[in-house]
Design a protein around this motif. Structure first.
Motif, PDB file in Angstrom:
ATOM      1  N   LYS A 266      66.886   7.295  47.378  1.00 18.84           N
ATOM      2  CA  LYS A 266      66.374   7.087  46.023  1.00 18.84           C
ATOM      3  C   LYS A 266      67.514   6.772  45.063  1.00 18.84           C
ATOM      4  O   LYS A 266      68.482   7.526  44.966  1.00 18.84           O
ATOM      5  CB  LYS A 266      65.646   8.340  45.538  1.00 18.84           C
ATOM      6  CG  LYS A 266      64.352   8.598  46.269  1.00 18.84           C
ATOM      7  CD  LYS A 266      63.287   7.841  45.590  1.00 18.84           C
ATOM      8  CE  LYS A 266      61.929   8.390  45.940  1.00 18.84           C
ATOM      9  NZ  LYS A 266      60.902   7.634  45.330  1.00 18.84           N
TER      10      LYS A 266
ATOM     11  N   THR B  33      61.467 -12.844  43.813  1.00 15.03           N
ATOM     12  CA  THR B  33      62.611 -12.037  43.378  1.00 15.03           C
ATOM     13  C   THR B  33      63.874 -12.881  43.334  1.00 15.03           C
ATOM     14  O   THR B  33      64.662 -12.785  42.386  1.00 15.03           O
ATOM     15  CB  THR B  33      62.791 -10.817  44.304  1.00 15.03           C
ATOM     16  OG1 THR B  33      61.601 -10.020  44.247  1.00 15.03           O
ATOM     17  CG2 THR B  33      63.990  -9.977  43.891  1.00 15.03           C
TER      18      THR B  33
ATOM     19  N   ARG C 292      70.855  -2.628  49.994  1.00 16.38           N
ATOM     20  CA  ARG C 292      70.019  -2.633  51.192  1.00 16.38           C
ATOM     21  C   ARG C 292      69.382  -1.264  51.422  1.00 16.38           C
ATOM     22  O   ARG C 292      70.057  -0.251  51.433  1.00 16.38           O
ATOM     23  CB  ARG C 292      70.859  -2.991  52.418  1.00 16.38           C
ATOM     24  CG  ARG C 292      70.046  -3.088  53.676  1.00 16.38           C
ATOM     25  CD  ARG C 292      70.938  -3.333  54.882  1.00 16.38           C
ATOM     26  NE  ARG C 292      70.142  -3.367  56.088  1.00 16.38           N
ATOM     27  CZ  ARG C 292      69.663  -2.299  56.703  1.00 16.38           C
ATOM     28  NH1 ARG C 292      69.890  -1.099  56.230  1.00 16.38           N
ATOM     29  NH2 ARG C 292      68.950  -2.421  57.796  1.00 16.38           N
TER      30      ARG C 292
ATOM     31  N   ASN D   8      68.191  -4.463  42.867  1.00 18.44           N
ATOM     32  CA  ASN D   8      68.653  -5.792  42.469  1.00 18.44           C
ATOM     33  C   ASN D   8      69.270  -5.672  41.085  1.00 18.44           C
ATOM     34  O   ASN D   8      68.639  -5.140  40.182  1.00 18.44           O
ATOM     35  CB  ASN D   8      67.485  -6.775  42.377  1.00 18.44           C
ATOM     36  CG  ASN D   8      66.646  -6.804  43.627  1.00 18.44           C
ATOM     37  OD1 ASN D   8      67.124  -7.157  44.684  1.00 18.44           O
ATOM     38  ND2 ASN D   8      65.392  -6.400  43.508  1.00 18.44           N
TER      39      ASN D   8
ATOM     40  N   ASN E 111      65.094   3.088  47.956  1.00 17.31           N
ATOM     41  CA  ASN E 111      63.756   3.274  47.395  1.00 17.31           C
ATOM     42  C   ASN E 111      62.645   2.742  48.304  1.00 17.31           C
ATOM     43  O   ASN E 111      61.616   2.266  47.831  1.00 17.31           O
ATOM     44  CB  ASN E 111      63.656   2.632  46.004  1.00 17.31           C
ATOM     45  CG  ASN E 111      64.644   3.241  45.028  1.00 17.31           C
ATOM     46  OD1 ASN E 111      65.169   4.326  45.244  1.00 17.31           O
ATOM     47  ND2 ASN E 111      64.928   2.536  43.955  1.00 17.31           N
ATOM     48  N   VAL E 112      62.862   2.822  49.622  1.00 18.44           N
ATOM     49  CA  VAL E 112      61.865   2.391  50.591  1.00 18.44           C
ATOM     50  C   VAL E 112      61.378   3.626  51.325  1.00 18.44           C
ATOM     51  O   VAL E 112      62.169   4.330  51.952  1.00 18.44           O
ATOM     52  CB  VAL E 112      62.459   1.378  51.597  1.00 18.44           C
ATOM     53  CG1 VAL E 112      61.423   0.985  52.634  1.00 18.44           C
ATOM     54  CG2 VAL E 112      62.978   0.150  50.869  1.00 18.44           C
TER      55      VAL E 112
ATOM     56  N   LEU F   7      63.288  -5.028  39.167  1.00 13.48           N
ATOM     57  CA  LEU F   7      62.423  -4.238  40.045  1.00 13.48           C
ATOM     58  C   LEU F   7      63.092  -2.913  40.399  1.00 13.48           C
ATOM     59  O   LEU F   7      64.111  -2.554  39.829  1.00 13.48           O
ATOM     60  CB  LEU F   7      62.043  -5.043  41.292  1.00 13.48           C
ATOM     61  CG  LEU F   7      61.374  -6.400  41.017  1.00 13.48           C
ATOM     62  CD1 LEU F   7      61.207  -7.182  42.311  1.00 13.48           C
ATOM     63  CD2 LEU F   7      60.034  -6.200  40.328  1.00 13.48           C
ATOM     64  N   GLN F   8      62.520  -2.196  41.347  1.00 14.13           N
ATOM     65  CA  GLN F   8      63.048  -0.884  41.737  1.00 14.13           C
ATOM     66  C   GLN F   8      63.717  -0.922  43.107  1.00 14.13           C
ATOM     67  O   GLN F   8      63.968   0.117  43.690  1.00 14.13           O
ATOM     68  CB  GLN F   8      61.902   0.150  41.765  1.00 14.13           C
ATOM     69  CG  GLN F   8      61.286   0.415  40.417  1.00 14.13           C
ATOM     70  CD  GLN F   8      62.272   1.031  39.436  1.00 14.13           C
ATOM     71  OE1 GLN F   8      63.018   1.932  39.770  1.00 14.13           O
ATOM     72  NE2 GLN F   8      62.273   0.522  38.218  1.00 14.13           N
ATOM     73  N   SER F   9      63.985  -2.109  43.627  1.00 15.19           N
ATOM     74  CA  SER F   9      64.473  -2.215  44.996  1.00 15.19           C
ATOM     75  C   SER F   9      65.953  -2.556  45.101  1.00 15.19           C
ATOM     76  O   SER F   9      66.399  -3.098  46.104  1.00 15.19           O
ATOM     77  CB  SER F   9      63.629  -3.218  45.773  1.00 15.19           C
ATOM     78  OG  SER F   9      63.636  -4.472  45.117  1.00 15.19           O
TER      79      SER F   9
ATOM     80  N   THR G 238      69.787  -8.096  54.191  1.00  9.20           N
ATOM     81  CA  THR G 238      68.787  -7.527  53.282  1.00  9.20           C
ATOM     82  C   THR G 238      67.922  -8.668  52.771  1.00  9.20           C
ATOM     83  O   THR G 238      68.424  -9.734  52.404  1.00  9.20           O
ATOM     84  CB  THR G 238      69.419  -6.718  52.132  1.00  9.20           C
ATOM     85  OG1 THR G 238      68.386  -6.042  51.412  1.00  9.20           O
ATOM     86  CG2 THR G 238      70.237  -7.571  51.184  1.00  9.20           C
TER      87      THR G 238
ATOM     88  N   ARG H  63      64.780 -10.436  50.413  1.00  5.57           N
ATOM     89  CA  ARG H  63      64.067 -10.460  49.142  1.00  5.57           C
ATOM     90  C   ARG H  63      63.052 -11.596  49.208  1.00  5.57           C
ATOM     91  O   ARG H  63      63.325 -12.643  49.803  1.00  5.57           O
ATOM     92  CB  ARG H  63      65.011 -10.721  47.949  1.00  5.57           C
ATOM     93  CG  ARG H  63      66.109  -9.690  47.746  1.00  5.57           C
ATOM     94  CD  ARG H  63      65.558  -8.312  47.436  1.00  5.57           C
ATOM     95  NE  ARG H  63      66.571  -7.340  47.072  1.00  5.57           N
ATOM     96  CZ  ARG H  63      67.226  -6.554  47.921  1.00  5.57           C
ATOM     97  NH1 ARG H  63      66.993  -6.644  49.219  1.00  5.57           N
ATOM     98  NH2 ARG H  63      68.117  -5.676  47.488  1.00  5.57           N
TER      99      ARG H  63
END
Length: 179
Positions: free
Chosen positions: A18, A169, A9, A44, A12-13, A40-42, A163, A165
């Motif tokens: 990071k 995703t 959660r 997962n 990278n937002v 992805l970069q979030s 969180t 998605r």
């Protein structure tokens, strides 16, 4: 071997918390998880591990992130079977026509029924929000940022971590879990 998905959660937002996906894969592998893959970069990832309660795995991953990366990050873990149920039980099937505008909000646990009766997230958008098992489905035809924040609502009023998605995703994670 059982397979699991972990959803981190709030990483990278907007430059906050990071976490490089290579570092996440290394951390998860270091915990003894096998066949670790990220999406992805979030935040997962999917992995294999012996049969364990997902909430136990979530606490273990949270501890490792705190110890090794110095970050407080909430995690939600779902087994392959649980993730497949989220996909199969979709109560808004028309929303999948644009998966980028269909949000699935995963909850850390079931909301307390008394609190839910008093603060029902469906009331935020009755035609566009449905509750599932530790999940909220939300159709956002004008985009996710323009929709009521169901995740923030449940965290504030129902005392669970949430969180979200998008559907694209979620289905990609389901496919990765199927290996």
């Amino acid at each position: 071997m059982p397979r699991y998905a972990v959803l981190l959660r709030g990483i990278n937002v907007g430059g906050n918390k990071k976490v490089a996906m290579a570092d996440l894969r290394q951390l998860l592998s270091g915990l003894g998880f096998t066949d670790v893959q990220t999406l992805l970069q979030s935040g997962n990832a999917v992995f294999g591990y012996r049969r364990t309660k997902p909430e136990v795995l979530a606490r273990r991953i949270e501890g490792a992130i705190r110890d090794q990366m110095g970050l407080d990050v909430s995690c939600i873990v779902r087994s392959r079977e649980e993730m497949q149920a989220v996909i199969a039980d979709n109560p808004l099937p028309r929303a999948v026509k644009d998966g980028s505008k269909f949000l699935v909000v995963f909850l850390s646990g079931p909301p307390d029924p008394a609190q839910l009766a008093e603060h029902d997230p469906v009331e935020l958008a009755p035609d566009r929000i449905r509750l599932g098992d530790r999940v909220i489905y939300q159709w956002c035809p004008d985009g996710i940022l323009a929709a009521p924040a169901a995740g923030g609502f449940v965290e504030k009023f129902l005392a669970v971590t949430a969180t979200g998605r998008n559907w694209n995703t979620v289905t990609k994670l389901g496919a990765l879990l199927d290996g």
